[in-house]
Design a protein around this motif. Structure first.
Motif, PDB file in Angstrom:
ATOM      1  N   ASN A  66       1.141  -1.000  -0.166  1.00 34.78           N
ATOM      2  CA  ASN A  66       0.259   0.210  -0.266  1.00 34.78           C
ATOM      3  C   ASN A  66       1.110   1.513   0.084  1.00 34.78           C
ATOM      4  O   ASN A  66       1.692   1.399   0.990  1.00 34.78           O
ATOM      5  N   ASP A  67       1.489   1.892  -1.470  1.00 35.44           N
ATOM      6  CA  ASP A  67       2.479   2.595  -1.311  1.00 35.44           C
ATOM      7  C   ASP A  67       1.566   3.771  -2.325  1.00 35.44           C
ATOM      8  O   ASP A  67       0.393   3.945  -3.067  1.00 35.44           O
ATOM      9  N   PHE A 119       1.932   3.537  -5.325  1.00 38.90           N
ATOM     10  CA  PHE A 119       1.084   3.407  -6.315  1.00 38.90           C
ATOM     11  C   PHE A 119      -0.234   1.832  -6.222  1.00 38.90           C
ATOM     12  O   PHE A 119      -0.898   1.816  -6.947  1.00 38.90           O
ATOM     13  N   GLY A 120      -0.346   2.211  -5.567  1.00 39.19           N
ATOM     14  CA  GLY A 120      -1.840   2.152  -4.099  1.00 39.19           C
ATOM     15  C   GLY A 120      -1.939   0.269  -3.493  1.00 39.19           C
ATOM     16  O   GLY A 120      -0.632   0.412  -3.511  1.00 39.19           O
ATOM     17  N   ASN A 121      -2.869   0.120  -2.868  1.00 43.75           N
ATOM     18  CA  ASN A 121      -3.141  -0.571  -2.493  1.00 43.75           C
ATOM     19  C   ASN A 121      -3.417  -2.003  -3.886  1.00 43.75           C
ATOM     20  O   ASN A 121      -4.235  -2.213  -4.487  1.00 43.75           O
ATOM     21  N   ALA A 122      -2.188  -2.513  -3.035  1.00 41.53           N
ATOM     22  CA  ALA A 122      -2.125  -4.015  -3.926  1.00 41.53           C
ATOM     23  C   ALA A 122      -1.442  -5.452  -3.190  1.00 41.53           C
ATOM     24  O   ALA A 122      -0.613  -5.661  -3.065  1.00 41.53           O
ATOM     25  N   ILE A 135       5.754   8.192 -11.413  1.00 38.35           N
ATOM     26  CA  ILE A 135       5.646   8.992 -10.368  1.00 38.35           C
ATOM     27  C   ILE A 135       6.769   8.954  -9.260  1.00 38.35           C
ATOM     28  O   ILE A 135       6.914   9.611  -8.229  1.00 38.35           O
ATOM     29  N   ILE A 136       7.632   7.485  -8.782  1.00 40.38           N
ATOM     30  CA  ILE A 136       9.232   8.348  -8.428  1.00 40.38           C
ATOM     31  C   ILE A 136      10.287   8.417  -8.969  1.00 40.38           C
ATOM     32  O   ILE A 136      11.152   7.990  -8.633  1.00 40.38           O
ATOM     33  N   HIS A 137       9.499   8.664 -10.815  1.00 39.82           N
ATOM     34  CA  HIS A 137      10.753   9.538 -11.288  1.00 39.82           C
ATOM     35  C   HIS A 137      12.257   8.726 -11.358  1.00 39.82           C
ATOM     36  O   HIS A 137      13.319   9.078 -11.352  1.00 39.82           O
ATOM     37  N   LYS A 180      18.297 -20.238   3.670  1.00 37.85           N
ATOM     38  CA  LYS A 180      17.388 -20.070   4.644  1.00 37.85           C
ATOM     39  C   LYS A 180      17.376 -18.170   4.256  1.00 37.85           C
ATOM     40  O   LYS A 180      18.387 -17.833   3.399  1.00 37.85           O
ATOM     41  N   ILE A 181      15.998 -17.653   4.009  1.00 35.73           N
ATOM     42  CA  ILE A 181      15.827 -16.553   4.049  1.00 35.73           C
ATOM     43  C   ILE A 181      16.492 -15.589   5.260  1.00 35.73           C
ATOM     44  O   ILE A 181      16.307 -15.567   5.922  1.00 35.73           O
ATOM     45  N   HIS A 182      17.029 -14.916   4.370  1.00 39.26           N
ATOM     46  CA  HIS A 182      17.756 -14.001   4.879  1.00 39.26           C
ATOM     47  C   HIS A 182      17.265 -13.037   5.330  1.00 39.26           C
ATOM     48  O   HIS A 182      17.405 -11.944   5.905  1.00 39.26           O
ATOM     49  N   HIS A 183      16.529 -12.125   4.169  1.00 35.31           N
ATOM     50  CA  HIS A 183      15.906 -11.164   4.464  1.00 35.31           C
ATOM     51  C   HIS A 183      14.711 -10.370   3.920  1.00 35.31           C
ATOM     52  O   HIS A 183      14.633 -11.406   2.763  1.00 35.31           O
ATOM     53  N   VAL A 184      13.889 -10.147   4.682  1.00 31.97           N
ATOM     54  CA  VAL A 184      12.531 -10.164   3.499  1.00 31.97           C
ATOM     55  C   VAL A 184      11.902  -8.662   3.952  1.00 31.97           C
ATOM     56  O   VAL A 184      11.975  -7.644   5.333  1.00 31.97           O
ATOM     57  N   SER A 185      11.862  -7.960   2.705  1.00 35.38           N
ATOM     58  CA  SER A 185      11.152  -6.686   2.637  1.00 35.38           C
ATOM     59  C   SER A 185       9.709  -6.612   3.677  1.00 35.38           C
ATOM     60  O   SER A 185       8.943  -7.997   3.499  1.00 35.38           O
ATOM     61  N   ASP A 186       8.940  -5.488   3.924  1.00 33.30           N
ATOM     62  CA  ASP A 186       7.724  -5.178   4.497  1.00 33.30           C
ATOM     63  C   ASP A 186       6.693  -5.663   3.262  1.00 33.30           C
ATOM     64  O   ASP A 186       7.503  -5.263   1.912  1.00 33.30           O
TER      65      ASP A 186
END
Length: 123
Positions: A42-43, A45-48, A95-97, A114-120
């Motif tokens: 939700n940013d 670009f919208g909620n998706a 929109i973000i240039h 193993k997964i080391h990093h998860v973005s929001d």
């Protein structure tokens, strides 16, 4: 080899202030299924909610294939073997240039870590 340019027609283009080089993988699991990230956001670009190939930005001094290996290890928890380069998708986000230069590779999982990093929003 794919060489595609995509333009943002939804938002007015005022300027592009940076270019981002990105390494992306179409990842085949051990049983030949395609591994994808499920993104919830939700940013600007919208909620998706959508599926996306794994990958990310190439850091300064890093080769594209090194970035690909690092990103896939971080996001999917896998070590991979590159099968072939699929091509490049050059896209613009007004929109973000930003101009993204996405380098796509077909890869095969050779080892799970193993997964080391998860973005929001990623899972």
């Amino acid at each position: 080899m794919l060489n595609l340019k995509l333009y943002d027609n939804e938002f007015e283009k005022s300027y592009i202030d940076h270019k981002r080089i990105i390494a992306r993988g179409v990842v085949l699991s051990e049983d030949n299924k395609i591994m994808m990230l499920k993104i919830k956001r939700n940013d600007e670009f919208g909620n998706a909610t959508y599926l996306e190939t794994s990958g990310g930005g190439v850091e300064e001094g890093e080769e594209i294939t090194e970035a690909l290996a690092r990103e896939l290890d971080e996001e999917l928890g896998v070590k991979v073997e590159i099968i072939t380069k699929l091509g490049v998708v050059d896209d613009y986000y007004n929109i973000i240039h930003r101009n993204n230069i996405n380098h796509y590779y077909l890869v095969k999982v050779i080892k799970r870590t193993k997964i080391h990093h998860v973005s929001d929003g990623d899972n």
